[in-house]
Design a protein around this motif. Structure first.
Motif, PDB file in Angstrom:
ATOM      1  N   ASN A  66      -9.439  29.619  38.720  1.00 36.80           N
ATOM      2  CA  ASN A  66      -8.657  30.797  39.065  1.00 36.80           C
ATOM      3  C   ASN A  66      -8.178  30.656  40.501  1.00 36.80           C
ATOM      4  N   GLY A  95      -5.037  32.900  34.026  1.00 34.50           N
ATOM      5  CA  GLY A  95      -5.028  33.859  32.918  1.00 34.50           C
ATOM      6  C   GLY A  95      -5.944  33.515  31.764  1.00 34.50           C
ATOM      7  N   ARG A  99     -10.816  36.115  32.054  1.00 34.27           N
ATOM      8  CA  ARG A  99     -10.267  36.819  33.223  1.00 34.27           C
ATOM      9  C   ARG A  99      -9.435  38.023  32.759  1.00 34.27           C
ATOM     10  N   ARG A 100      -8.731  37.850  31.673  1.00 36.67           N
ATOM     11  CA  ARG A 100      -7.948  38.986  31.159  1.00 36.67           C
ATOM     12  C   ARG A 100      -8.891  40.083  30.695  1.00 36.67           C
ATOM     13  N   GLU A 105      -6.976  40.990  34.238  1.00 35.43           N
ATOM     14  CA  GLU A 105      -5.761  40.228  34.536  1.00 35.43           C
ATOM     15  C   GLU A 105      -4.688  40.533  33.499  1.00 35.43           C
ATOM     16  N   ILE A 109       0.085  39.757  36.565  1.00 38.82           N
ATOM     17  CA  ILE A 109      -0.729  39.011  37.535  1.00 38.82           C
ATOM     18  C   ILE A 109      -0.643  37.512  37.233  1.00 38.82           C
ATOM     19  N   LYS A 113       0.576  34.547  39.803  1.00 35.54           N
ATOM     20  CA  LYS A 113      -0.250  33.361  40.077  1.00 35.54           C
ATOM     21  C   LYS A 113       0.511  32.084  39.721  1.00 35.54           C
TER      22      LYS A 113
END
Ligand code: PGA
Length: 250
Positions: A66, A95, A99-100, A105, A109, A113
């Motif tokens: 990340n 992603g 993380r989502r 996320e 976002i 990124k």
């Protein structure tokens, strides 16, 4: 067009520095001279310096799981792309479904990124995939198309060449359930067609689309021999040098 496969290890929040170093020391000789595929490891941030040092000069690239989209700033707990570059990291996941799911996320976002990674010439692996309820409701294509459009907003065909996509059906991650090679290939076709719509056929034809979700030594060959599948993002089975090597050498 021949696309060079990328076999990537997502170590998630596993391993101490000593364990990570032991992995690299055991793994490098096992894959020395393997040029058919690219190989990359994605350890936790705290492991990155020692893993990068241990893998220096080898055929194994190292990346982050990340990055933050900002260049720097008051973002407690985050890692900037500049910090990653300064220690020799070359790739980043963006992603990942965890993380989502756990860190809120959004596609927006992920898009920010992606812009930051491309600007700094870090190879981004953009993760997308449907959850079980979406697949069961027949919404897989719709979800993938939405995620691609969200992630790729404002990305030009000229800038897109380094991008790698990882199709990871969320219901297959860490569950031991794998998409069949045909299911994965179908999803990859949908993704590639959408990339072609957004960025043109040549960009889509060259873009690598990895499969992730319970890839193991015993299913790697059937998945990776699919024309549409250009590599794998491997979680659980990447934690041991032997099993990850077996996947790299499918
Ligand atoms: P898994 O994880 O191989 O353990 O299913 C894949 C991933 O989360 O990238």
């Amino acid at each position: 067009m021949a696309r060079k496969a990328l076999i990537a290890a997502n170590w998630k929040m596993y391993k101490t520095p000593v364990e990570a170093k032991a992995f690299v020391d055991a793994f490098l000789p096992l894959v020395a001279g393997h040029t058919r595929d690219e190989i990359a490891l994605f350890p936790s941030p705290v492991l990155l310096p020692s893993v990068i040092f241990a893998a220096k000069g080898s055929n194994v690239a190292i990346g982050a799981q990340n990055i933050h989209f900002a260049e720097e700033g008051a973002y407690t707990g985050e890692t900037s792309v500049g910090q990653l570059i300064a220690i020799g990291g070359t790739h980043t996941l963006i992603g990942h479904s965890e993380r989502r799911q756990y860190f809120a996320e959004t596609d927006e976002i992920v898009n920010k990124k992606l812009h930051t990674a491309l600007k700094h010439k870090i190879v981004p692996i953009v993760c997308i995939g449907e959850v079980l309820a979406e697949r069961e409701a027949g919404k897989t294509a719709e979800v993938l198309i939405m995620q691609i459009n969200g992630a790729f907003a404002g990305i030009t065909a000229e800038a897109a060449a380094p991008i790698v996509i990882a199709y990871e059906p969320v219901w297959a991650i860490g569950t031991g359930k794998t998409a069949t090679p045909e299911m994965a290939a179908d999803a990859h076709k949908i993704i590639r067609a959408e990339v072609a719509k957004l960025l043109g056929a040549p960009v889509a034809a060259a873009m690598r689309i990895l499969y992730g979700g319970s890839v193991k030594p015993d299913n790697a060959t059937s998945l990776l021999s699919q024309e549409e599948i250009d590599g794998a993002l491997v979680g659980g089975a990447s934690l041991k040098p032997d099993s990850f090597t077996a996947i790299v050498k499918y």
